[in-house]
Design a protein around this motif. Sequence first.
Motif, mmCIF file in Angstrom:
data_model
loop_
_atom_site.group_PDB
_atom_site.id
_atom_site.type_symbol
_atom_site.label_atom_id
_atom_site.label_comp_id
_atom_site.label_asym_id
_atom_site.label_seq_id
_atom_site.Cartn_x
_atom_site.Cartn_y
_atom_site.Cartn_z
ATOM 1 N N UNK A 168 -107.973 -13.218 39.723
ATOM 2 C CA UNK A 168 -108.788 -14.396 40.016
ATOM 3 C C UNK A 168 -108.829 -15.288 38.774
ATOM 4 N N UNK A 169 -108.550 -16.570 38.984
ATOM 5 C CA UNK A 169 -108.599 -17.530 37.883
ATOM 6 C C UNK A 169 -109.865 -18.360 38.083
ATOM 7 N N UNK A 170 -110.694 -18.398 37.062
ATOM 8 C CA UNK A 170 -111.988 -19.064 37.243
ATOM 9 C C UNK A 170 -111.829 -20.580 37.300
ATOM 10 N N UNK A 171 -112.765 -21.208 37.993
ATOM 11 C CA UNK A 171 -112.784 -22.675 38.080
ATOM 12 C C UNK A 171 -112.862 -23.270 36.679
ATOM 13 N N UNK A 172 -113.699 -22.633 35.858
ATOM 14 C CA UNK A 172 -113.908 -23.172 34.520
ATOM 15 C C UNK A 172 -112.602 -23.189 33.725
ATOM 16 N N UNK A 173 -111.832 -22.073 33.827
ATOM 17 C CA UNK A 173 -110.557 -21.997 33.114
ATOM 18 C C UNK A 173 -109.598 -23.072 33.631
ATOM 19 N N UNK A 174 -109.517 -23.202 34.949
ATOM 20 C CA UNK A 174 -108.609 -24.202 35.531
ATOM 21 C C UNK A 174 -108.999 -25.597 35.067
ATOM 22 N N UNK A 175 -110.301 -25.817 35.067
ATOM 23 C CA UNK A 175 -110.790 -27.128 34.661
ATOM 24 C C UNK A 175 -110.438 -27.425 33.205
ATOM 25 N N UNK A 176 -110.626 -26.422 32.341
ATOM 26 C CA UNK A 176 -110.324 -26.616 30.917
ATOM 27 C C UNK A 176 -108.839 -26.868 30.694
ATOM 28 N N UNK A 177 -108.009 -26.176 31.485
ATOM 29 C CA UNK A 177 -106.569 -26.283 31.272
ATOM 30 C C UNK A 177 -105.984 -27.567 31.874
ATOM 31 N N UNK A 178 -106.469 -27.911 33.058
ATOM 32 C CA UNK A 178 -105.855 -29.030 33.786
ATOM 33 C C UNK A 178 -106.569 -30.343 33.511
ATOM 34 N N UNK A 179 -107.886 -30.261 33.325
ATOM 35 C CA UNK A 179 -108.661 -31.485 33.117
ATOM 36 C C UNK A 179 -109.447 -31.375 31.819
#
Length: 227
Positions: A168-179
């Motif tokens: 599971x990839x957290x929303x927070x991680x995705x947000x930090x990486x992509x946005x």
Amino acid sequence: MNILLVEDDLDLGNGVRIALQDQGMAVVWVRRASDAARELEAGLCDLVLLDLGLPDGDGLLLLARLRRERQGLPVLILSARDTLDDRLRGLDGGADDYLVKPFMLAELLSRVRALVRRSYGVADGLVEVRGLSLHLPTRRVRVHDRPVELSRSEFELLCLLLKRVDRVVTRRFLQEQVLPGAQTNESNVLDVHMSNLRRKIGEGYVRTVRGVGYVIDQAAPPAGGRA
Ligand code: CA
């Protein structure tokens, strides 16, 4: 595969850039530590080739900062500093590999491929799950051999999920990486990108883990399950 090349020597930088591009890799080449820091903040590179002697600072300081912020990003040091102490300082400082200048381009390419393999668990840069495939070197995405055109953010999201299949990839991680730099109240931007990604690759790949994040499962979800 997006490579950030940090090298102030014009001839060497140009030679490395061309060699990598010939392999189908996308290269951003910067010559100063400050420019490298800005590129790293944008968070879009998959691998860093790092010179140590830079006109505005030491690559080791950049590496230390990088390791505090992005643990998993593979880094290969390219340096003329060739003593055992130098190499240990680089590797203990968080580099994944260290190549002493001058080097043969063929060896650099081979080490880059090895790092990609080790870091992302793919031999030839191809990740495939249930007919959904992503070829990192060319950034091509296909669903059952049908090419899919993704925006940069959608591609980065898919990449982050496919590199961590079954995790599971957290929303927070995705947000930090992509946005990077986005405020939490802009989190619906992530939802928009995610919903566009799902529409393009088809339902059934990205599963929502409510309140946590997202996962792409290696095995198909049970019939009737909401993907
Ligand atoms: Ca240099």
